[in-house]
Scaffold this motif. Structure first.
Motif, PDB file in Angstrom:
ATOM      1  N   CYS A 298       8.752  -5.039   4.537  1.00  0.00           N
ATOM      2  CA  CYS A 298       7.655  -6.009   4.613  1.00  0.00           C
ATOM      3  C   CYS A 298       6.695  -5.644   5.739  1.00  0.00           C
TER       4      CYS A 298
ATOM      5  N   ILE B 168       4.883  -2.080   4.888  1.00  0.00           N
ATOM      6  CA  ILE B 168       3.861  -2.161   3.838  1.00  0.00           C
ATOM      7  C   ILE B 168       2.624  -2.886   4.359  1.00  0.00           C
ATOM      8  N   ALA B 169       2.825  -3.925   5.169  1.00  0.00           N
ATOM      9  CA  ALA B 169       1.677  -4.614   5.777  1.00  0.00           C
ATOM     10  C   ALA B 169       0.900  -3.660   6.669  1.00  0.00           C
TER      11      ALA B 169
ATOM     12  N   SER C 278      -1.039  -1.225   4.637  1.00  0.00           N
ATOM     13  CA  SER C 278      -2.131  -1.866   3.903  1.00  0.00           C
ATOM     14  C   SER C 278      -3.298  -2.252   4.798  1.00  0.00           C
TER      15      SER C 278
ATOM     16  N   GLY D 108       3.043  -9.465   5.720  1.00  0.00           N
ATOM     17  CA  GLY D 108       4.102  -8.867   4.913  1.00  0.00           C
ATOM     18  C   GLY D 108       5.350  -9.728   4.889  1.00  0.00           C
TER      19      GLY D 108
ATOM     20  N   SER E 249       4.808 -12.756   2.603  1.00  0.00           N
ATOM     21  CA  SER E 249       4.946 -12.346   1.205  1.00  0.00           C
ATOM     22  C   SER E 249       6.415 -12.220   0.818  1.00  0.00           C
TER      23      SER E 249
ATOM     24  N   PRO F 266       6.139  -7.825  -0.976  1.00  0.00           N
ATOM     25  CA  PRO F 266       5.023  -6.878  -0.887  1.00  0.00           C
ATOM     26  C   PRO F 266       5.458  -5.518  -1.413  1.00  0.00           C
TER      27      PRO F 266
ATOM     28  N   THR G 112      -0.489  -0.813  -1.816  1.00  0.00           N
ATOM     29  CA  THR G 112      -1.047  -0.566  -0.479  1.00  0.00           C
ATOM     30  C   THR G 112      -2.438   0.052  -0.519  1.00  0.00           C
TER      31      THR G 112
ATOM     32  N   GLY H 231       6.194   2.760   3.240  1.00  0.00           N
ATOM     33  CA  GLY H 231       6.780   1.878   2.247  1.00  0.00           C
ATOM     34  C   GLY H 231       7.769   2.630   1.399  1.00  0.00           C
TER      35      GLY H 231
ATOM     36  N   LEU I 284       0.530 -11.234   1.856  1.00  0.00           N
ATOM     37  CA  LEU I 284       0.056 -10.199   0.939  1.00  0.00           C
ATOM     38  C   LEU I 284       0.423 -10.545  -0.495  1.00  0.00           C
TER      39      LEU I 284
END
Length: 544
Positions: free
Chosen positions: A29, A32-33, A36, A43, A46, A67, A72, A147, A314
């Motif tokens: 999480c 990936i945040a 992105s 993240g 989400s 997420p 992304t 990710g 997200l």
């Protein structure tokens, strides 16, 4: 439709599985945040909503939402183009609305047309990507934290270049913790003596061991100590005002912005397809072979994305990595996904400082094992043994998923599968009673159930190879449809070419609607073109 079950029936196994997924999902999480270009806490939000809300609304028993790395690139580009995260959240909210509508119009049924070899190729490809992505973390090089699915990174590098780079950044403490964690994880599944401890997940033991080892390294002043940059990094608000500052809400004043709607449609389509693919894969993983209604899943995802974005989170999809980890950990129902969401929420509120002591190397070990189970050699051997028509779409999907992305990989696999189906249909337009042509033999050509224009070239080639002075019976007994192109071809062969080559042709069981007359013998060779209707004659004896 999935069978309804009491969510608390298998609480012991579901809690253990939820705990494992929580441990896997937490760093994903955050990562990936970060990839992105969004706030890290988005993240986590989400993941919480994906676990609790979508987990409850979904009919899938083992899938986990959160997420996704597959989004992304879209999110990063959208935030840049829209110039504000709150405007992006509006687009993601609208994407959720669109997904909800797709569920109501039953668009999820498209998932029924994904071939199994393509789904398995997608899973194996993601498994390889997981392994490649986690190897740097396993040795203490954490620059590549994109990710669980992306091959090409936003900085211009890729997974392979990161693998080459980590040789310059090897950290012995991380390697030791990775090897110890892998040993624990493998032993937990294999050694009979540890079966009595099944209620305690091996992943939890590995994480606790990793934390203790690193704390020992730090206390003793060892050079093996893992530094802060190689540990989980979770934001820790110290006051309520700081916590409020983390939460961002959608900017609804941008509803008239055309770019917002373009991003919304893009996210809705990509997220829906990825979710349907994952749900199909999850149903295949489920040892109880329960089926998920894809339209209900789209509705659940739509509602989840709407709530997530309203809280500053997200957009999400059902995610293969967490779903696979959930299944491997022994999840029996969707309570495991809900528990993982609850644990994410509790952890970020109550014990963020403790979570920030977890080495990324330990989490890498967990994911390496997940990746292996997705891409184990037995899967490759299985499709190889089934022949090229199963293996080629499988391996093509796998390679495309690894080197491009999930959607392109699946699209390529489906296209190849369709080509093979068409090719097979072309070959099955008719069959012979004899394998060879020999002068004087009676050649039987039995037409298939459906003979379309796609079969014209194949039938034309076959008729062209029939030698002089042959006797041919063309039988349409099992045929319910013949394209006019093929009827014309048969007409021309019987009316013209057969006479030039002294080929005796008999038609059997052609229906009235084909407007081709069945012929009784070679001396009564009459085929009416399909523009003129001629009553069908019943042939009971094959004579020439």
């Amino acid at each position: 439709m999935s069978k309804k079950t009491n969510l608390f029936t298998n609480l012991n196994s579901d809690f253990a599985a939820g705990l494992v997924v929580f441990l896997v999902a937490l760093p994903l999480c955050l990562g990936i945040a970060m990839a992105s270009g969004a706030p890290l806490f988005s993240g986590i939000i989400s993941g919480v909503v994906g676990g609790i809300v979508v987990g409850y609304l979904s009919q899938s028993h083992i899938s986990v939402s959160g997420p996704a790395a597959g989004l992304t690139a879209i999110i990063l580009t959208a935030i840049t183009d829209l110039k504000a995260f709150d405007v992006f959240l509006l687009a993601a909210f609208l994407a959720g609305v669109i997904q909800l509508l797709l569920g109501f119009i039953k668009a999820g049924s498209i998932s029924n047309y994904f071939p199994n070899n393509v789904i398995e190729g997608m899973l194996a490809g993601i498994g390889i990507i997981i392994i490649l992505k986690q190897l740097p973390h396993a040795v203490g090089y954490d620059a590549d934290f994109e990710g669980d699915e992306a091959f090409f990174q936003n900085d211009g590098n890729n997974t392979f270049s990161s693998l080459l780079a980590f040789f310059d950044y090897i950290q012995l403490g991380s390697i030791i913790i990775t090897l110890v964690s892998l040993t624990i994880l493998i032993a937990w599944d294999k050694l009979p003596a540890l079966k009595k401890l099944k209620l305690i997940p091996g992943a939890l033991v590995a994480v606790i061991t990793g934390v203790i080892l690193n704390e020992v390294f730090i206390v003793t002043g060892s050079s093996l100590a893992i530094q802060k940059e190689h540990l989980v990094s979770l934001p820790i608000p110290s006051t309520f005002e700081e916590f409020k500052a983390i939460i961002v809400t959608p900017n609804f004043s941008s509803l008239t912005n055309q770019k917002v709607w373009v991003v919304a449609v893009t996210i809705a389509i990509v997220a829906s397809i990825e979710t349907l693919l994952c749900i199909e894969a999850a149903d295949r993983m489920d040892f109880q072979k329960r089926y998920t209604n894809p339209n209900v899943e789209l509705k659940a995802q739509g509602i989840g994305n709407m709530i997530s974005t309203l809280l500053g989170g997200l957009p999400m999809t059902s995610v293969v990595v967490r779903t696979s980890a959930n299944n491997n950990a022994g999840a029996k129902s969707k309570m495991a996904a809900i528990i993982h969401g609850v644990l994410l929420l509790i952890s970020v509120l109550a014990i963020p400082s403790i979570l920030n002591k977890i080495p990324l190397a330990t989490l890498a070990a967990i994911l390496l094992l997940v990746g292996y189970k997705l891409a184990k050699p037995a899967t490759f051997l299985h499709f190889w043994n089934y022949g090229k028509y199963q293996f080629i779409p499988f391996i093509a999907t796998l390679l495309a998923v690894v080197f491009t992305d999930l959607l392109k990989g699946v699209a390529l696999g489906i296209i190849i599968s369709i080509i093979f189906v068409l090719r097979g249909n072309l070959k099955r337009a008719y069959s012979f009673r004899k394998d060879e042509f020999e002068d004087g033999d009676i050649i039987h050509i039995d037409l298939a159930q459906e003979v379309s224009f796609l079969n014209k070239a194949s039938i034309k080639s076959t008729l062209a190879k029939i030698p002089e002075n042959s006797k041919v019976i063309i039988d349409a007994k099992d045929t319910v449809y013949i394209a006019h192109d093929v009827l014309d071809l048969i007409t021309e062969f019987k009316e013209i070419r057969s006479k030039d080559l002294n080929i005796k042709v008999k038609l059997k069981n052609f229906k009235d609607e084909y407007r081709l007359e069945n012929t009784e013998d070679a001396n009564h060779v009459t085929i009416e073109h399909h523009y003129d209707f001629v009553k069908r004659k019943i042939i009971k004896k094959e004579t020439f």
